[in-house]
Design a protein around this motif. Structure first.
Motif, mmCIF file in Angstrom:
data_model
loop_
_atom_site.group_PDB
_atom_site.id
_atom_site.type_symbol
_atom_site.label_atom_id
_atom_site.label_comp_id
_atom_site.label_asym_id
_atom_site.label_seq_id
_atom_site.Cartn_x
_atom_site.Cartn_y
_atom_site.Cartn_z
ATOM 1 N N ASN A 163 0.836 -1.189 0.000
ATOM 2 C CA ASN A 163 0.000 0.000 0.000
ATOM 3 C C ASN A 163 0.875 1.244 0.000
ATOM 4 N N PRO A 164 1.006 1.916 -1.143
ATOM 5 C CA PRO A 164 1.920 3.058 -1.204
ATOM 6 C C PRO A 164 1.407 4.316 -0.524
ATOM 7 N N THR A 165 0.146 4.333 -0.086
ATOM 8 C CA THR A 165 -0.418 5.564 0.472
ATOM 9 C C THR A 165 -0.409 5.603 1.993
ATOM 10 N N LEU A 166 -0.153 4.479 2.650
ATOM 11 C CA LEU A 166 -0.174 4.431 4.114
ATOM 12 C C LEU A 166 1.193 4.048 4.659
ATOM 13 N N ILE A 167 1.556 4.613 5.801
ATOM 14 C CA ILE A 167 2.832 4.290 6.431
ATOM 15 C C ILE A 167 2.766 2.874 7.002
ATOM 16 N N PRO A 168 3.741 2.022 6.688
ATOM 17 C CA PRO A 168 3.689 0.621 7.140
ATOM 18 C C PRO A 168 4.273 0.427 8.540
ATOM 19 N N ILE A 169 3.851 1.272 9.467
ATOM 20 C CA ILE A 169 4.403 1.261 10.824
ATOM 21 C C ILE A 169 3.264 1.374 11.827
ATOM 22 N N LEU A 170 3.340 0.568 12.877
ATOM 23 C CA LEU A 170 2.330 0.572 13.926
ATOM 24 C C LEU A 170 3.030 0.758 15.270
ATOM 25 N N ASN A 171 2.904 1.949 15.854
ATOM 26 C CA ASN A 171 3.442 2.226 17.186
ATOM 27 C C ASN A 171 2.319 2.031 18.201
ATOM 28 N N LEU A 172 2.520 1.095 19.137
ATOM 29 C CA LEU A 172 1.456 0.669 20.024
ATOM 30 C C LEU A 172 1.710 1.098 21.459
ATOM 31 N N ASP A 173 0.632 1.150 22.245
ATOM 32 C CA ASP A 173 0.844 1.341 23.670
ATOM 33 C C ASP A 173 1.279 -0.006 24.262
ATOM 34 N N PRO A 174 1.923 -0.014 25.436
ATOM 35 C CA PRO A 174 2.511 -1.250 25.973
ATOM 36 C C PRO A 174 1.522 -2.400 26.121
ATOM 37 N N ALA A 175 0.297 -2.123 26.536
ATOM 38 C CA ALA A 175 -0.676 -3.201 26.753
ATOM 39 C C ALA A 175 -1.036 -3.891 25.437
ATOM 40 N N ASP A 176 -1.287 -3.091 24.408
ATOM 41 C CA ASP A 176 -1.631 -3.680 23.105
ATOM 42 C C ASP A 176 -0.435 -4.420 22.519
ATOM 43 N N PHE A 177 0.751 -3.829 22.644
ATOM 44 C CA PHE A 177 1.944 -4.491 22.120
ATOM 45 C C PHE A 177 2.184 -5.824 22.824
ATOM 46 N N ASN A 178 1.937 -5.871 24.121
ATOM 47 C CA ASN A 178 2.178 -7.115 24.856
ATOM 48 C C ASN A 178 1.305 -8.252 24.340
ATOM 49 N N GLU A 179 0.089 -7.923 23.881
ATOM 50 C CA GLU A 179 -0.778 -8.950 23.307
ATOM 51 C C GLU A 179 -0.143 -9.553 22.051
ATOM 52 N N LEU A 180 0.478 -8.695 21.235
ATOM 53 C CA LEU A 180 1.169 -9.194 20.045
ATOM 54 C C LEU A 180 2.437 -9.952 20.419
ATOM 55 N N LEU A 181 3.135 -9.478 21.445
ATOM 56 C CA LEU A 181 4.367 -10.142 21.865
ATOM 57 C C LEU A 181 4.091 -11.557 22.364
ATOM 58 N N VAL A 182 2.982 -11.765 23.045
ATOM 59 C CA VAL A 182 2.599 -13.114 23.478
ATOM 60 C C VAL A 182 2.471 -14.034 22.271
ATOM 61 N N LEU A 183 1.860 -13.533 21.205
ATOM 62 C CA LEU A 183 1.735 -14.324 19.981
ATOM 63 C C LEU A 183 3.104 -14.605 19.364
ATOM 64 N N ILE A 184 3.973 -13.601 19.336
ATOM 65 C CA ILE A 184 5.312 -13.775 18.776
ATOM 66 C C ILE A 184 6.071 -14.862 19.532
ATOM 67 N N LEU A 185 6.001 -14.837 20.835
ATOM 68 C CA LEU A 185 6.729 -15.835 21.637
ATOM 69 C C LEU A 185 6.170 -17.236 21.394
ATOM 70 N N GLN A 186 4.868 -17.339 21.200
ATOM 71 C CA GLN A 186 4.277 -18.645 20.911
ATOM 72 C C GLN A 186 4.678 -19.123 19.513
ATOM 73 N N ILE A 187 4.719 -18.192 18.561
ATOM 74 C CA ILE A 187 5.171 -18.535 17.211
ATOM 75 C C ILE A 187 6.605 -19.039 17.244
ATOM 76 N N ARG A 188 7.455 -18.340 17.982
ATOM 77 C CA ARG A 188 8.863 -18.755 18.071
ATOM 78 C C ARG A 188 8.996 -20.127 18.736
ATOM 79 N N LYS A 189 8.199 -20.363 19.749
ATOM 80 C CA LYS A 189 8.230 -21.669 20.422
ATOM 81 C C LYS A 189 7.878 -22.780 19.445
#
Length: 298
Positions: free
Chosen positions: A120-146
């Protein structure tokens, strides 16, 4: 001229290598299985998701420089030129995957083109999150890595579904965080996404708003109106910006002449292409190439 941009492929096709995840600490990636060096701007033929736990450094994406913030996710699509410059206290994860790995069971439209942060050339491909929302994604990342580290016969299917959940959560956050700024809740937002997907696939051959409108079953006036309402630009301006971005990539990362670049982008008159480029950037193609190469060499 400096060394041309490198384009990296996924490693040899195996189910395992069609998806990879790496933990990164410090300035460099230590894993010997990572597909490439990252000391110069480069691009991939695969998708990459950068998850920044502790942001420290800078991320250059298609001639735009972004500070890396903690609790953020950056999304890279095939063909985007980028370079991550990390500091010593950097900590994060990289996920890389092929289009086929994610869309293996998609029989109709490519689901990756439904994600606002990819292709998508019209939108910035970056998502800056607050800590609580980011932690939800981090839980998924750690499970994916496992799952990745204990690979077995079920792992590809498990990872594909985890990846889908991760990206849908990112889409949910993206549309929530940028709802007002990017009008993601506007009823015409998905239509503009469809236009962006068509543009990304056909911009070299198709330059006219009329042609995109015909492909979408719209009038050119309505397509322009919907695109302007969501992006602030007309469809014609979006088309031209995408062409000029590709021209910049060719100028910096290939040895193609100005004339060859014009023909690559389906401009039959190279002098017209040069005039358009100068009007959009303020530089002739040759001057742009010289200035940017001097910047990268330093």
């Amino acid at each position: 001229m400096g060394e041309p941009i490198k384009t990296y492929e996924m490693p040899e096709i195996t189910n395992q290598r069609a998806f990879q995840i790496y933990e990164v600490q410090g300035k460099t990636i230590q894993s010997k299985t990572y597909p490439h060096e990252t000391t110069r701007p480069h691009r991939h033929r695969y998708y990459e998701v950068c998850v920044f736990v502790n942001g420290a450094g800078r991320h250059d994406i298609d001639f735009e420089s972004h500070v890396i913030h903690s609790n953020s996710v950056h999304f890279l699509s095939p063909g985007q030129v980028h370079l991550i410059s990390r500091e010593n206290d950097y900590h994060g994860y990289l996920m890389v995957f092929s289009r086929d790995f994610f869309a293996l069971e998609a029989y109709h439209e490519d689901p990756l083109f439904q994600m606002p942060f990819f292709n998508n050339p019209t939108l910035i491909p970056i998502l800056n999150l607050d800590p609580a929302d980011f932690n939800e994604l981090l839980v998924l990342i750690l499970q994916i890595r496992k799952e990745y580290l204990q690979w077995n016969g079920f792992t590809s299917d498990i990872l594909r579904n985890y990846l889908q959940i991760f990206l849908i959560k990112c889409k949910q956050y993206y549309m929530s965080y940028f709802a007002e700024q990017n009008k993601t809740m506007d009823p015409h937002f998905s239509l503009v996404q469809q236009f962006n997907a068509l543009l990304e696939q056909r911009y070299k051959q198709v330059h006219q708003v009329q042609d995109y409108a015909n492909l979408m079953g719209l009038s050119p006036a309505n397509l322009n109106k919907y695109v302007r309402n969501i992006t602030g630009f007309t469809a014609g301006e979006i088309i031209l910006d995408r062409l000029m971005l590709q021209a910049k990539r060719y100028l910096i990362y290939t040895d193609l002449s100005n004339k060859q670049i014009a023909y690559q982008l389906n401009y039959q008159d190279p002098s017209y292409f040069s005039r358009i480029f100068k009007r959009k950037t303020g530089f002739s193609p040759s001057d742009f190439r010289r200035i940017e190469n001097e910047k990268y060499q330093h």
